[in-house]
Write an enzyme that holds these catalytic residues in place. Structure first.
Site, PDB file in Angstrom:
ATOM      1  N   LYS A  40       0.864  -1.183   0.000  1.00 54.41           N
ATOM      2  CA  LYS A  40       0.000   0.000   0.000  1.00 54.41           C
ATOM      3  C   LYS A  40       0.903   1.237   0.000  1.00 54.41           C
ATOM      4  O   LYS A  40       1.785   1.361   0.847  1.00 54.41           O
ATOM      5  CB  LYS A  40      -0.914  -0.007   1.226  1.00 54.41           C
ATOM      6  CG  LYS A  40      -1.985  -1.092   1.150  1.00 54.41           C
ATOM      7  CD  LYS A  40      -2.760  -1.198   2.436  1.00 54.41           C
ATOM      8  CE  LYS A  40      -3.623  -0.006   2.708  1.00 54.41           C
ATOM      9  NZ  LYS A  40      -4.339  -0.115   4.001  1.00 54.41           N
TER      10      LYS A  40
HETATM   11  C1  E4P Z   1      -7.465   1.508   4.124  1.00 57.95           C
HETATM   12  O1  E4P Z   1      -6.576   1.493   3.289  1.00 57.95           O
HETATM   13  C2  E4P Z   1      -7.280   2.061   5.455  1.00 57.95           C
HETATM   14  O2  E4P Z   1      -6.192   1.374   5.973  1.00 57.95           O
HETATM   15  C3  E4P Z   1      -8.392   1.858   6.433  1.00 57.95           C
HETATM   16  O3  E4P Z   1      -9.406   1.058   5.914  1.00 57.95           O
HETATM   17  C4  E4P Z   1      -8.878   3.126   7.047  1.00 57.95           C
HETATM   18  O4  E4P Z   1      -9.935   2.781   7.893  1.00 57.95           O
HETATM   19  P1  E4P Z   1     -10.394   3.689   9.135  1.00 57.95           P
HETATM   20  O5  E4P Z   1     -11.048   4.895   8.560  1.00 57.95           O
HETATM   21  O6  E4P Z   1     -11.356   2.802   9.868  1.00 57.95           O
HETATM   22  O7  E4P Z   1      -9.172   4.002   9.922  1.00 57.95           O
END
Ligand code: E4P
Length: 230
Positions: free
Chosen positions: A86
């Site tokens: 990522k």
């Molecule tokens: C996705 O790439 C993020 O890591 C994640 O889903 C963010 O989620 P949150 O808004 O619950 O922290």
């Protein structure tokens, strides 16, 4: 639509793998920090828990393009196939996506809050882009609509990328995206469990089983009847 778990707790992942048709696990730095200990060991344990063909996504935290590229390559060295790095859609991140994308490196562009960020990340070589649906909703922007626009842009421009929608807090958001046919959704196991649990299902099945129990006895099943018949 792939169904992914956005979590790093091993018991929670194990339970989700037992209960649901899960395609893999996504993590981010906050999720790993919540588990404490060594983030690398946590990721290794998750990888060991997952079936071989399930995917694992982990985020690079370096701040320059060059060090993000090095970090991504090292992570791939650790986790091999079915690993997605990522990379945030920052200027440095987009540069790293372009470098790694040319090598066919599996990338999920993350931190996506606008359709144009998604477009540029996909054009740079990201296989998935991760819009944060609930965070968008909390900002007064319709997160599902942002995802719909990203899907439209990908199709209109024949981009070979998919949405990996993230950041959900309720099952309605996920339902809307399933209807759009996005590439993947990732959510906490609790959100996933809420998605499939229905009070009416519990009540209907309990009433049906209660009816049969009056005939064959409590806690007895068809297996008991079959065993007794032989
Ligand atoms: C996705 O790439 C993020 O890591 C994640 O889903 C963010 O989620 P949150 O808004 O619950 O922290």
């Amino acid at each position: 639509m792939q169904l992914l778990i956005d979590h790093a707790s091993l018991p929670a992942i194990r339970q989700a793998l037992d209960d649901f048709p899960i395609d893999g696990v996504t993590t981010n730095p906050s999720i790993l920090a919540r588990e404490g200990g060594s983030p690398l060991e946590t990721l290794r344990s998750i990888r060991r828990l997952l079936p071989e063909d399930a995917v694992l996504h982990a985020q690079g935290v370096a701040t320059s393009a060059e060090s993000l590229v090095d970090e991504a390559r090292a992570l791939r060295g650790e986790f091999g196939d079915n690993f997605f790095v990522k990379i945030p859609v920052t200027p440095a991140g987009l540069r790293a996506i372009r470098i790694l994308g040319k090598e066919g490196f599996p990338i999920t562009a993350t931190g996506v809050y606008s359709p144009m960020q998604a477009f540029v990340a996909a054009k740079a070589g990201a296989r998935y882009v991760a819009p944060y649906v609930n965070r968008l909703d909390n900002m007064g922007v319709d997160g599902v609509e942002v995802v719909a626009q990203i899907q439209e842009i990908f199709r209109a421009n024949a981009l070979d990328s998919d949405v990996l929608a993230a950041s959900f807090k309720n099952s309605r958001q996920v339902l809307s995206l399933a209807r759009l046919g996005v590439g993947a959704v990732t959510m906490a196991p609790s959100v996933l469990a809420a998605l499939v649990s229905h009070a009416a299902t519990t009540a209907a099945i309990s009433a049906q089983n209660g009816d049969l129990a009056k005939l064959i006895g409590q806690a007895r099943t068809m297996l008991d009847l079959i065993d007794e018949a032989h």
